[in-house]
Design an enzyme around this catalytic site. Structure first.
Site, PDB file in Angstrom:
ATOM      1  N   PRO A   1       9.623 -25.258 -52.689  1.00  5.45           N
ATOM      2  CG  PRO A   1       9.370 -24.493 -54.887  1.00  5.45           C
ATOM      3  CD  PRO A   1       9.796 -24.064 -53.519  1.00  5.45           C
TER       4      PRO A   1
ATOM      5  CG  ASN B   1      16.084 -21.553 -53.396  1.00  2.00           C
ATOM      6  OD1 ASN B   1      16.129 -22.058 -54.524  1.00  2.00           O
ATOM      7  ND2 ASN B   1      15.990 -22.278 -52.309  1.00  2.00           N
ATOM      8  N   GLY B   2      18.989 -21.358 -52.555  1.00  2.00           N
ATOM      9  CA  GLY B   2      20.178 -22.025 -53.110  1.00  2.00           C
ATOM     10  C   GLY B   2      21.295 -22.188 -52.100  1.00  2.00           C
TER      11      GLY B   2
ATOM     12  CG  HIS C   1      18.213 -22.119 -57.267  1.00  2.00           C
ATOM     13  ND1 HIS C   1      17.963 -23.370 -57.763  1.00  2.00           N
ATOM     14  CD2 HIS C   1      19.429 -22.195 -56.676  1.00  2.00           C
ATOM     15  CE1 HIS C   1      18.974 -24.183 -57.480  1.00  2.00           C
ATOM     16  NE2 HIS C   1      19.881 -23.485 -56.839  1.00  2.00           N
TER      17      HIS C   1
ATOM     18  CB  CYS D   1      11.772 -27.051 -63.158  1.00  2.00           C
ATOM     19  SG  CYS D   1      12.134 -28.817 -63.199  1.00  2.00           S
TER      20      CYS D   1
ATOM     21  CD  GLU E   1       6.925 -28.051 -61.799  1.00  2.00           C
ATOM     22  OE1 GLU E   1       7.089 -27.176 -62.650  1.00  2.00           O
ATOM     23  OE2 GLU E   1       7.536 -29.136 -61.827  1.00  2.00           O
TER      24      GLU E   1
ATOM     25  NE  ARG F   1      20.303 -28.522 -52.277  1.00  2.00           N
ATOM     26  CZ  ARG F   1      21.515 -28.063 -52.525  1.00  2.00           C
ATOM     27  NH1 ARG F   1      22.493 -28.899 -52.774  1.00  2.00           N
ATOM     28  NH2 ARG F   1      21.756 -26.755 -52.547  1.00  2.00           N
TER      29      ARG F   1
HETATM   30  C1  FNR Z   1      13.710 -29.214 -55.891  1.00  2.00           C
HETATM   31  N1  FNR Z   1      13.547 -27.939 -56.442  1.00  2.00           N
HETATM   32  C2  FNR Z   1      12.326 -27.558 -56.946  1.00  2.00           C
HETATM   33  N2  FNR Z   1      12.112 -26.274 -57.364  1.00  2.00           N
HETATM   34  C3  FNR Z   1      10.889 -25.871 -57.767  1.00  2.00           C
HETATM   35  O1  FNR Z   1      10.725 -24.691 -58.095  1.00  2.00           O
HETATM   36  N3  FNR Z   1       9.848 -26.746 -57.788  1.00  2.00           N
HETATM   37  C4  FNR Z   1       9.982 -28.047 -57.414  1.00  2.00           C
HETATM   38  O2  FNR Z   1       9.002 -28.813 -57.416  1.00  2.00           O
HETATM   39  C5  FNR Z   1      11.273 -28.502 -57.020  1.00  2.00           C
HETATM   40  N4  FNR Z   1      11.502 -29.808 -56.651  1.00  2.00           N
HETATM   41  C6  FNR Z   1      12.657 -30.151 -56.007  1.00  2.00           C
HETATM   42  C7  FNR Z   1      12.783 -31.425 -55.435  1.00  2.00           C
HETATM   43  C8  FNR Z   1      13.900 -31.744 -54.690  1.00  2.00           C
HETATM   44  C9  FNR Z   1      13.999 -33.096 -54.034  1.00  2.00           C
HETATM   45  C10 FNR Z   1      14.948 -30.783 -54.542  1.00  2.00           C
HETATM   46  C11 FNR Z   1      16.175 -31.109 -53.739  1.00  2.00           C
HETATM   47  C12 FNR Z   1      14.853 -29.555 -55.150  1.00  2.00           C
HETATM   48  C13 FNR Z   1      14.603 -26.922 -56.294  1.00  2.00           C
HETATM   49  C14 FNR Z   1      14.548 -26.306 -54.900  1.00  2.00           C
HETATM   50  O3  FNR Z   1      13.303 -25.676 -54.643  1.00  2.00           O
HETATM   51  C15 FNR Z   1      15.674 -25.269 -54.696  1.00  2.00           C
HETATM   52  O4  FNR Z   1      15.550 -24.256 -55.648  1.00  2.00           O
HETATM   53  C16 FNR Z   1      17.071 -25.873 -54.823  1.00  2.00           C
HETATM   54  O5  FNR Z   1      17.161 -27.137 -54.180  1.00  2.00           O
HETATM   55  C17 FNR Z   1      18.108 -24.941 -54.201  1.00  2.00           C
HETATM   56  O6  FNR Z   1      17.813 -24.629 -52.856  1.00  2.00           O
HETATM   57  P1  FNR Z   1      18.570 -25.329 -51.613  1.00  2.00           P
HETATM   58  O7  FNR Z   1      18.421 -26.820 -51.765  1.00  2.00           O
HETATM   59  O8  FNR Z   1      20.019 -24.937 -51.731  1.00  2.00           O
HETATM   60  O9  FNR Z   1      17.938 -24.779 -50.394  1.00  2.00           O
END
Ligand code: FNR
Length: 344
Positions: free
Chosen positions: A22, A219-220, A188, A121, A47, A247
């Site tokens: 998400p 995740n992460g 995460h 979040c 979200e 990302r």
């Molecule tokens: C997020 N993340 C995030 N998590 C979530 O639970 N709901 C959300 O709406 C969002 N929105 C969001 C927007 C953007 C632009 C980013 C970069 C991240 C967190 C995301 O889902 C994830 O947990 C983290 O970015 C870590 O994972 P990656 O980036 O290492 O794959």
């Protein structure tokens, strides 16, 4: 408890899956469809806060072939989905209230494959409202939300968390959440105070995956995921069969392709086609492409892109001018309403 755990979970399974995480603003329909095309099995929407959904109305959009949830107060599209993603899309709710969460879940349950509760979040807006990572410190409330959802809707319920400061409490929390009858838990591997630059605690995710009897989604790992093969390494390190990418997918969504990354121009062009096909808001489309371009925004084309106000102008930079005009004409002739012509 046994009764809850034996609940039949429709068709979606969370084991052995590649998942689009998400992401607020990024995870709208064009990006989700692109991720599916490239090989993602499950795609989470951005979200969406419970009260925002509760002030929206569901409309079937015959011109676009979508189901739209439209904000009654300003006519904007809060959530747009379509048949292509129906058995893959997970709807993520931002909530702190079991009753409101259930109302939202009931509203969307026939249009999506699963429902996820955001428990990670760290943003002030979420935490102050008792949502997101605030729920990590209120396990009773978190459980109450999950239980009411598991009992109240037909589709699988999951949650996405961040880790706590120590391993034992993280494992204990995940056991408590898993006990609510959820279908999977996404972890995460950073605490609510850690930023993306900090190391992801893959050992915490591994410990959780060994302690609960539902799929754990790792995740992460995006910082270390530059190629498709890196996903397997992340799987191995976390001991999870399912991986969720944010990302890495935001930067180049073709990360989900087993055959390897595509050139960014191809990905942007494919994204823009979906943005046109589904009449995605120009501001949202622009934001997503900017996140793909990153430092390329400094190039001559990047600079022109930053000046673009309409989908037509954006498309013209990737040779899609005609494609866009034709579609937009079709939409106009079909009487498509509520179109957002330019970036506000
Ligand atoms: C997020 N993340 C995030 N998590 C979530 O639970 N709901 C959300 O709406 C969002 N929105 C969001 C927007 C953007 C632009 C980013 C970069 C991240 C967190 C995301 O889902 C994830 O947990 C983290 O970015 C870590 O994972 P990656 O980036 O290492 O794959």
């Amino acid at each position: 408890m046994a009764e809850m755990k034996s609940k039949a979970y429709g068709t979606i399974s969370y084991a052995n899956k590649l998942i689009l995480a998400p992401m607020v603003r990024v995870g709208t329909l064009p990006m989700r469809l692109l991720a599916l095309d490239y090989g993602a099995d499950i795609v989470y929407c951005e979200e969406l806060i419970d009260w925002k959904l509760l002030r929206s109305v569901r409309r079937e959009n015959e011109v676009l072939g979508t189901v739209d949830y439209i904000d009654k107060s300003d006519g904007t599209v809060v959530f747009r989905t379509c048949q292509r993603e129906k058995s893959h899309v997970v709807f993520q709710i931002g909530t702190c209230d079991p009753e409101r969460a259930l109302k939202v879940a009931k509203l969307v349950e026939n249009d999506v494959a699963g429902i996820d509760v955001n428990m990670g979040c760290p943003k002030e807006f979420s935490v102050k409202g008792g949502m997101g990572s605030a729920l990590l410190t209120q396990p009773k409330k978190a459980q109450e939300i999950l239980r009411i959802l598991v009992q109240g809707v037909k589709i699988p319920i999951t949650c996405k968390i961040r880790i706590l400061h120590d391993l034992e409490s993280t494992v204990e929390l995940c056991k408590q959440l898993a006990d609510c009858g959820i279908a999977a838990i996404a972890v995460h591997g950073r605490t609510k105070d850690e930023r993306p630059r900090h190391m992801n605690h893959n050992d915490f995710i591994r410990a959780v995956s060994q302690s609960v009897n539902i799929p754990v989604i790792a995740n992460g790992g995006s910082k270390e995921i530059e190629r498709y093969e890196d996903i397997a390494k992340f799987r191995e390190e976390t001991g999870c069969s399912s991986v969720m990418l944010a990302r890495a997918a935001q930067w180049n969504c073709s990360i989900f392709r087993p055959e390897g990354l595509l050139p960014l121009d191809d990905v942007i062009a494919a994204y823009l086609c979906y943005a046109v096909d589904y009449d995605n808001a120009p501001a949202n489309s622009k934001y997503c492409v900017q996140n793909m371009l990153r430092e390329l925004q400094e190039t001559p084309r990047g600079k022109k892109f930053l000046e673009a106000q309409t989908l037509q102008q954006m498309c013209s930079l990737w040779g899609l001018s005609e494609y866009c005009s034709k579609k937009q004409l079709e939409f106009k002739e079909s009487g498509l309403q509520d179109r957002h012509a330019v970036v506000p």
